[in-house]
Design a protein around this motif. Structure first.
Motif, short mmCIF file in Angstrom:
data_model
loop_
_atom_site.label_atom_id
_atom_site.label_comp_id
_atom_site.label_asym_id
_atom_site.label_seq_id
_atom_site.Cartn_x
_atom_site.Cartn_y
_atom_site.Cartn_z
N UNK A 175 -44.99 -58.36 -25.90
CA UNK A 175 -43.79 -58.30 -25.08
C UNK A 175 -43.87 -57.00 -24.30
N UNK A 176 -44.23 -57.11 -23.01
CA UNK A 176 -44.53 -55.92 -22.20
C UNK A 176 -43.37 -54.95 -22.16
N UNK A 177 -42.16 -55.50 -22.09
CA UNK A 177 -41.01 -54.63 -21.86
C UNK A 177 -40.49 -54.00 -23.16
N UNK A 178 -41.15 -54.34 -24.24
CA UNK A 178 -40.73 -53.78 -25.53
C UNK A 178 -41.38 -52.40 -25.70
N UNK A 179 -40.76 -51.38 -25.07
CA UNK A 179 -41.30 -50.01 -25.13
C UNK A 179 -40.71 -49.32 -26.36
N UNK A 180 -41.58 -48.79 -27.20
CA UNK A 180 -41.11 -48.18 -28.44
C UNK A 180 -41.11 -46.67 -28.35
N UNK A 181 -40.43 -46.05 -29.29
CA UNK A 181 -40.42 -44.60 -29.39
C UNK A 181 -41.82 -44.04 -29.48
N UNK A 182 -42.69 -44.79 -30.15
CA UNK A 182 -44.08 -44.33 -30.33
C UNK A 182 -44.78 -44.17 -28.98
N UNK A 183 -44.53 -45.12 -28.06
CA UNK A 183 -45.14 -45.02 -26.72
C UNK A 183 -44.73 -43.73 -26.05
N UNK A 184 -43.42 -43.44 -26.17
CA UNK A 184 -42.90 -42.24 -25.51
C UNK A 184 -43.47 -40.99 -26.17
N UNK A 185 -43.66 -41.06 -27.50
CA UNK A 185 -44.26 -39.92 -28.19
C UNK A 185 -45.69 -39.70 -27.70
N UNK A 186 -46.43 -40.78 -27.50
CA UNK A 186 -47.80 -40.64 -27.00
C UNK A 186 -47.81 -40.05 -25.60
N UNK A 187 -46.90 -40.53 -24.74
CA UNK A 187 -46.84 -39.99 -23.38
C UNK A 187 -46.46 -38.52 -23.45
N UNK A 188 -45.49 -38.21 -24.30
CA UNK A 188 -45.05 -36.82 -24.47
C UNK A 188 -46.19 -35.94 -24.97
N UNK A 189 -46.96 -36.46 -25.94
CA UNK A 189 -48.07 -35.67 -26.50
C UNK A 189 -49.11 -35.40 -25.42
N UNK A 190 -49.35 -36.40 -24.55
CA UNK A 190 -50.30 -36.19 -23.46
C UNK A 190 -49.79 -35.11 -22.51
N UNK A 191 -48.49 -35.15 -22.22
CA UNK A 191 -47.91 -34.14 -21.34
C UNK A 191 -48.06 -32.76 -21.92
N UNK A 192 -47.71 -32.63 -23.21
CA UNK A 192 -47.81 -31.32 -23.86
C UNK A 192 -49.26 -30.83 -23.82
N UNK A 193 -50.18 -31.74 -24.12
CA UNK A 193 -51.60 -31.37 -24.09
C UNK A 193 -51.99 -30.93 -22.68
N UNK A 194 -51.47 -31.64 -21.66
CA UNK A 194 -51.76 -31.29 -20.27
C UNK A 194 -51.27 -29.90 -19.92
N UNK A 195 -50.06 -29.58 -20.37
CA UNK A 195 -49.49 -28.25 -20.10
C UNK A 195 -50.35 -27.18 -20.78
N UNK A 196 -50.73 -27.45 -22.03
CA UNK A 196 -51.53 -26.47 -22.77
C UNK A 196 -52.90 -26.27 -22.10
N UNK A 197 -53.52 -27.38 -21.70
CA UNK A 197 -54.81 -27.28 -21.02
C UNK A 197 -54.65 -26.48 -19.72
N UNK A 198 -53.51 -26.68 -19.04
CA UNK A 198 -53.24 -25.97 -17.79
C UNK A 198 -53.23 -24.45 -17.94
N UNK A 199 -52.98 -23.97 -19.14
CA UNK A 199 -52.95 -22.53 -19.35
C UNK A 199 -54.35 -21.90 -19.22
#
Lengths: 230, 421
Positions: B378-402
């Motif tokens: 079910x494509x539209x069934x977005x879970x908290x876990x998906x958002x956590x993964x996206x968030x983790x990627x963002x945090x990693x991106x910010x850290x790499x940016x340093x």
């Protein structure tokens, strides 16, 4: 009258260098003066400008600009001081390549609340902007990409940016060396005319003495710098 | 916020390399989310194969065995339950409904399940979903058969095609065919992404009729054979079933009823709670998915390293730009901020694009996945876990940016205002 620049007993040495680059006992510039500072390349002219801009800090002595002792400021405060009171013009490549002419000129206002407040409200800002670009003859270029400008146009944009927001002091590091002779004189006339309006002090650094006669006063760096004299 | 504007303009200026970096981050985020989704769908397809059934009851054997041969049609029963016992338990006051379930025969590698209309009325999966017909209807006549979606698709069966059931279940074609008694396809179920797709459903009586003329498990000789048209539904008496599904009137009675059935006097029975058994089984099967997840995280790391390389290689040509900013009053911390903002923006838009690829890809492929692979997404069934993964990627991106940011700060301190380019 208090001098706008007051240097006493400074000594500066790059880390790792064998001897100091600068050792200046006394050097003063009065408000509104247009000073020509000359000396050979590698003689410490740029180093002196960076000290005055608060980028470099001398190991000894005092540097005071507009009565403010730079030694007493933190590096963040020196950055803010530079943003508010100093306009800097480089030899070339003065402009941020990904901003257009207008954005380049307006940049210092974003970085300095002081420059912004000097111009007052939006309307006065716009008037001043229009005045500067018209006086420098770049009013038809303001929406252009800076990569499309000629060297002479780019240097005039640099002057506009240095002066926008009425800083008290302009530091110019060989700004004419990329221009041909005719353009050099025109450029300096233009710079002076616009600086005189707001009584801006100009410290102009060059190795080329042909422009010397246009200035109020000319200083030879080796005469004030003790390094290499003995 | 002037530095945000500067960062935006700056990455716009390096459009091609930024887009490539952004694209590689988008792809890695998309892959990560897809792996997670497929893992979750597989788990749901597995643990949600049966729902609203409180107990599965069979002859006494192991709980896993009972679960596997009833829910997944894997393995075989050691013994049957007598029809008498089934009837009795069905009348128990705590029981709401039951579904009888008989196994034994197969069709070209698929299980043949003998059941009743109860199956179509009461069987639930994935919460409140029930088997539905994409064509035809349920079991009315003795020789009617209903096919799971996969069976129909693989062998390209159509309504009213005849089907021959083999004795016992083999991986391929059976050896002993009940070809004297062919069935007719009267219904085809919609794909469900569960084991329902991989079974063939007949009536209990039909299954009984197949073996009517068998004696002691031996194939009838031609003289002994009874013709299908001679057999009437009314004449058949179901002797036994393999197992049955049971729903209690109230959930709190489940445990008590389970205990009661496990101590049933007339016959040794085993009653299990499917939900619990399914989760336990899934945990034992989830190694592969861990490996997939590790691989997709590695891909995210590669995406971020690509960004790091792009930013680091651009630093040298940007030294002049940093000197100009410094001359205008920017501090070295502003330089750090500018570059961290750039990498943050690239990661942010990369992750956003990745999420977009993922959603649109799933929406497009949703039907195809369920038809071809039996994976229900079910494509539209977005879970908290998906958002956590996206968030983790963002945090990693910010850290790499340093890393490039601190590098720029160092060179900016060294250069001051006098960069010769």
């Amino acid at each position: 009258m208090n001098p706008i620049i007051d240097i006493s007993n400074i000594e500066f040495q790059y880390s790792g260098a064998e001897k100091p680059t600068l050792n200046i006992q006394q050097f003063q510039i009065q408000k509104g003066e247009k000073i020509f500072l000359f000396g050979p390349s590698g003689g410490g002219k740029s180093t002196l400008l960076e000290i005055l801009a608060g980028i470099l800090v001398p190991q000894k002595g005092q540097v005071s600009i507009l009565g403010q002792n730079l030694n007493q400021l933190s590096s963040v405060e020196r950055d803010q001081f530079r943003a508010g009171h100093l306009g800097y013009i480089f030899q070339s490549f003065n402009l941020i390549p990904y901003l257009n002419v207008r954005e380049n000129i307006e940049l210092p206002l974003h970085l300095s609340p002081l420059r912004r407040s000097r111009l007052g409200d939006n309307l006065t800002q716009k008037k001043e902007f229009h005045h500067i670009v018209t006086a420098l003859g770049i009013d038809h270029l303001i929406e252009k990409k800076v990569t499309e400008l000629s060297v002479g146009q780019a240097q005039r944009v640099a002057v506009a940016r240095a002066l926008y927001g009425k800083p008290e002091l302009i530091l110019a590091d060989e700004p004419t060396s990329s221009l041909d002779h005719d353009h050099r004189e025109k450029f300096i006339h233009l710079l002076f005319r616009i600086c005189e309006e707001s009584k801006t002090t100009v410290l102009f650094v060059s190795h080329d003495r042909s422009l010397e006669k246009m200035f109020d006063r000319s200083v030879k760096l080796s005469e004030i710098n003790q390094v290499g004299q003995s | 916020m002037i530095f945000l504007k500067l960062a935006l303009k700056s990455i716009q200026n390096r459009r091609v390399s930024t887009l490539l970096t952004l694209f590689s981050i988008a792809l890695s985020v998309c892959l990560l989310l897809t792996v997670e989704k497929i893992k979750r769908s597989a788990e749901e397809g597995f643990t949600q194969t049966i729902s609203q059934t409180d107990l599965i009851v069979g002859a006494r054997s192991g709980p896993m065995n009972l679960l596997l041969y009833t829910v997944f049609n894997i393995g075989s029963a050691t013994n049957n339950i007598s029809w008498k016992t089934y009837e009795e338990i069905k009348k128990h006051p705590a029981v709401e409904w039951t579904i009888p379930y008989s196994l034994g025969d197969g069709h070209r590698g698929y299980r043949v399940v003998g059941t009743t209309q109860d199956f179509f009325d009461h069987y639930h999966f994935r919460g409140d979903k029930q088997p539905e017909f994409q064509e035809g209807k349920g079991l009315a006549d003795l020789w009617d058969v209903v096919l799971g979606a996969e069976v129909a698709r693989v062998y390209k069966y159509k309504l009213n095609d005849p089907i021959v059931v083999s004795h016992g279940v083999t991986k391929t074609e059976g050896i002993l065919h009940h070809d004297d008694k062919p069935f007719r396809i009267k219904g085809i179920l919609k794909p469900t992404g569960t084991a329902l797709d991989r079974a063939v459903y007949v009536s209990l009586e039909g299954l009984e009729a197949l073996h009517m003329d068998w004696k002691d498990g031996a194939v009838p000789t031609p003289e002994q054979q009874i013709k299908p048209e001679q057999i009437k539904k009314e004449d058949l008496k179901v002797q036994s079933i393999t197992a049955f599904f049971l729903r209690t009137k109230s959930r709190i009675e489940t445990l008590r009823l389970q205990r009661e059935l496990n101590n049933y006097k007339e016959e040794p029975l085993l009653a299990i709670i499917p939900g619990v058994a399914l989760s336990e089984l899934w945990k034992g099967l989830s190694y592969a998915e861990q490996a997939f997840r590790i691989i997709s995280w590695v891909v995210v790391v590669i995406g971020l390293v690509a960004m790091l390389i792009a930013l680091l290689t651009s630093l040298n040509e940007r030294r002049r730009e940093m000197a100009i900013l410094r001359s205008l009053g920017a501090g070295t911390n502003h330089i750090v901020m500018l570059l961290v903002l750039e990498s943050t923006l690239i990661t942010f838009f990369g992750a956003l694009a990745g999420f977009g690829f993922y959603l649109s890809g799933l929406l497009v492929l949703e039907n195809w996945l369920i038809k071809e692979f039996g994976i229900y997404v079910n494509a539209l069934d977005v879970r908290g876990m998906d958002l956590i993964y996206i968030g983790a990627t963002l945090v990693a991106g910010v850290l790499v940016g340093f890393i490039p940011a601190l590098q720029a700060r160092l060179s900016s301190l060294k250069d001051g205002l006098s960069v010769r380019v």
